[in-house]
Design a protein around this motif. Sequence first.
Motif, short mmCIF file in Angstrom:
data_model
loop_
_atom_site.label_atom_id
_atom_site.label_comp_id
_atom_site.label_asym_id
_atom_site.label_seq_id
_atom_site.Cartn_x
_atom_site.Cartn_y
_atom_site.Cartn_z
N ALA A 29 0.85 -1.20 0.00
CA ALA A 29 0.00 0.00 0.00
C ALA A 29 0.88 1.24 0.00
O ALA A 29 2.01 1.21 0.52
N PRO A 30 0.41 2.33 -0.57
CA PRO A 30 1.19 3.57 -0.55
C PRO A 30 1.46 4.02 0.89
O PRO A 30 0.58 3.92 1.75
N ARG A 31 2.64 4.51 1.14
CA ARG A 31 3.01 4.93 2.50
C ARG A 31 2.17 6.08 3.01
O ARG A 31 2.02 6.25 4.22
N VAL A 32 1.60 6.85 2.11
CA VAL A 32 0.74 7.96 2.51
C VAL A 32 -0.48 7.44 3.27
O VAL A 32 -1.14 8.18 4.00
N LEU A 33 -0.73 6.15 3.16
CA LEU A 33 -1.86 5.55 3.86
C LEU A 33 -1.71 5.65 5.38
O LEU A 33 -2.70 5.62 6.10
N VAL A 34 -0.49 5.79 5.86
CA VAL A 34 -0.27 5.98 7.30
C VAL A 34 -0.99 7.26 7.74
O VAL A 34 -1.74 7.26 8.72
N ALA A 35 -0.77 8.35 7.01
CA ALA A 35 -1.44 9.61 7.35
C ALA A 35 -2.94 9.52 7.10
O ALA A 35 -3.74 10.00 7.90
N VAL A 36 -3.32 8.88 6.01
CA VAL A 36 -4.75 8.74 5.68
C VAL A 36 -5.47 7.98 6.79
O VAL A 36 -6.60 8.34 7.17
N ALA A 75 -11.38 -5.67 12.74
CA ALA A 75 -10.45 -4.82 12.00
C ALA A 75 -9.06 -5.43 11.96
O ALA A 75 -8.34 -5.28 10.97
N CYS A 76 -8.69 -6.13 13.00
CA CYS A 76 -7.36 -6.76 13.04
C CYS A 76 -7.18 -7.71 11.87
O CYS A 76 -6.11 -7.74 11.25
N LEU A 77 -8.20 -8.48 11.58
CA LEU A 77 -8.12 -9.42 10.47
C LEU A 77 -8.00 -8.68 9.14
O LEU A 77 -7.18 -9.06 8.30
N LEU A 78 -8.77 -7.63 8.95
CA LEU A 78 -8.70 -6.87 7.71
C LEU A 78 -7.31 -6.28 7.51
O LEU A 78 -6.75 -6.32 6.41
N ILE A 79 -6.76 -5.73 8.58
CA ILE A 79 -5.42 -5.12 8.49
C ILE A 79 -4.38 -6.20 8.19
O ILE A 79 -3.52 -6.03 7.32
N GLY A 80 -4.46 -7.32 8.89
CA GLY A 80 -3.50 -8.41 8.67
C GLY A 80 -3.57 -8.99 7.27
O GLY A 80 -2.55 -9.38 6.69
N LEU A 81 -4.77 -9.03 6.69
CA LEU A 81 -4.94 -9.60 5.35
C LEU A 81 -4.37 -8.72 4.24
O LEU A 81 -4.25 -9.17 3.09
N ALA A 82 -4.00 -7.48 4.56
CA ALA A 82 -3.46 -6.58 3.54
C ALA A 82 -2.07 -7.01 3.06
O ALA A 82 -1.62 -6.58 1.99
N HIS A 83 -1.41 -7.85 3.81
CA HIS A 83 -0.07 -8.32 3.45
C HIS A 83 -0.11 -9.15 2.16
O HIS A 83 -0.94 -10.03 1.99
N GLY A 84 0.78 -8.83 1.24
CA GLY A 84 0.93 -9.61 0.02
C GLY A 84 -0.06 -9.29 -1.09
O GLY A 84 0.00 -9.89 -2.15
N LEU A 85 -0.97 -8.36 -0.85
CA LEU A 85 -1.95 -7.99 -1.88
C LEU A 85 -1.43 -6.83 -2.72
O LEU A 85 -0.54 -6.09 -2.29
N PRO A 86 -1.99 -6.65 -3.92
CA PRO A 86 -1.62 -5.46 -4.70
C PRO A 86 -1.89 -4.19 -3.88
O PRO A 86 -2.81 -4.17 -3.04
N GLY A 87 -1.13 -3.16 -4.14
CA GLY A 87 -1.20 -1.94 -3.35
C GLY A 87 -2.59 -1.36 -3.19
O GLY A 87 -3.00 -0.97 -2.10
N LEU A 89 -5.53 -2.88 -3.43
CA LEU A 89 -6.39 -3.74 -2.63
C LEU A 89 -5.97 -3.72 -1.16
O LEU A 89 -6.81 -3.71 -0.26
N ALA A 90 -4.68 -3.68 -0.93
CA ALA A 90 -4.18 -3.54 0.44
C ALA A 90 -4.68 -2.25 1.06
O ALA A 90 -5.09 -2.22 2.22
N ALA A 91 -4.67 -1.17 0.28
CA ALA A 91 -5.15 0.13 0.77
C ALA A 91 -6.62 0.06 1.15
O ALA A 91 -7.04 0.58 2.18
N VAL A 92 -7.43 -0.60 0.31
CA VAL A 92 -8.86 -0.73 0.60
C VAL A 92 -9.07 -1.50 1.90
O VAL A 92 -9.85 -1.09 2.77
N LEU A 93 -8.37 -2.62 2.07
CA LEU A 93 -8.51 -3.41 3.30
C LEU A 93 -8.03 -2.63 4.52
O LEU A 93 -8.65 -2.69 5.59
N LEU A 94 -6.94 -1.91 4.38
CA LEU A 94 -6.41 -1.14 5.50
C LEU A 94 -7.37 -0.04 5.92
O LEU A 94 -7.62 0.15 7.11
N ILE A 95 -7.94 0.68 4.96
CA ILE A 95 -8.89 1.74 5.30
C ILE A 95 -10.15 1.13 5.92
O ILE A 95 -10.68 1.66 6.91
#
Length: 194
Positions: A29-36, A75-87, A89-95
């Motif tokens: 995921a883009p690093r800007v997602l930390v701020a988002v 939410a923990c599961l959604l965040i953990g599942l972001a690993h290994g996904l395209p950026g 899709l990882a961003a969508v799961l993280l948000i």
Amino acid sequence: MSVLNGLLGLQFSMLEVGVPLWVVEHTDAPRVLVAVSLIVNTVLVVLLQVRATRGTEEPTAAARIFRRGGLLIAACLLIGLAHGLPGWLAAVLLIAGVACQTLSEIFCQAAGWALSYDLAGDGNHGAYQGVFNSGLAAALMLGPVLITTVVITNGLLGWILLGALMLVGAAAMPAAVRWAQRSRPVASEVAATP
């Protein structure tokens, strides 16, 4: 109840320590997602905090709202599942995970505040607040260590363990509140105590 509230207080470290480390070190995921993620959290808290306090006027109802907030810690599961996904899709799961975490935070904090005041004995509010908030203080102190050593280093399993720990804490709150209500001294006993 202080311990249970403290367990759910781990979500502050989850958002402030876990999500940034996970985004930067373990996702595409883009690093800007930390701020988002922090912006999403802040906006949702501002918009929903007052509404979340509705229904917390009575301890049993507040305990149920606390439990409802704990269920959102999926939410923990959604965040953990972001690993290994395209950026993207990882961003969508993280948000989505941050949004769930924020709703959990809002419900648990609203209910926790109500419980900490409603169950305090007459004339002992300061002592009750000190004890009740010690669980949250411990979570804020130990949370970053737990997040970095257990959650981040163990990947998806770590996120699942964190979610399970908080889910158990939230699920136990209604029973803890019932116990607290049964074990409270009646007003006449408190008045007789020097």
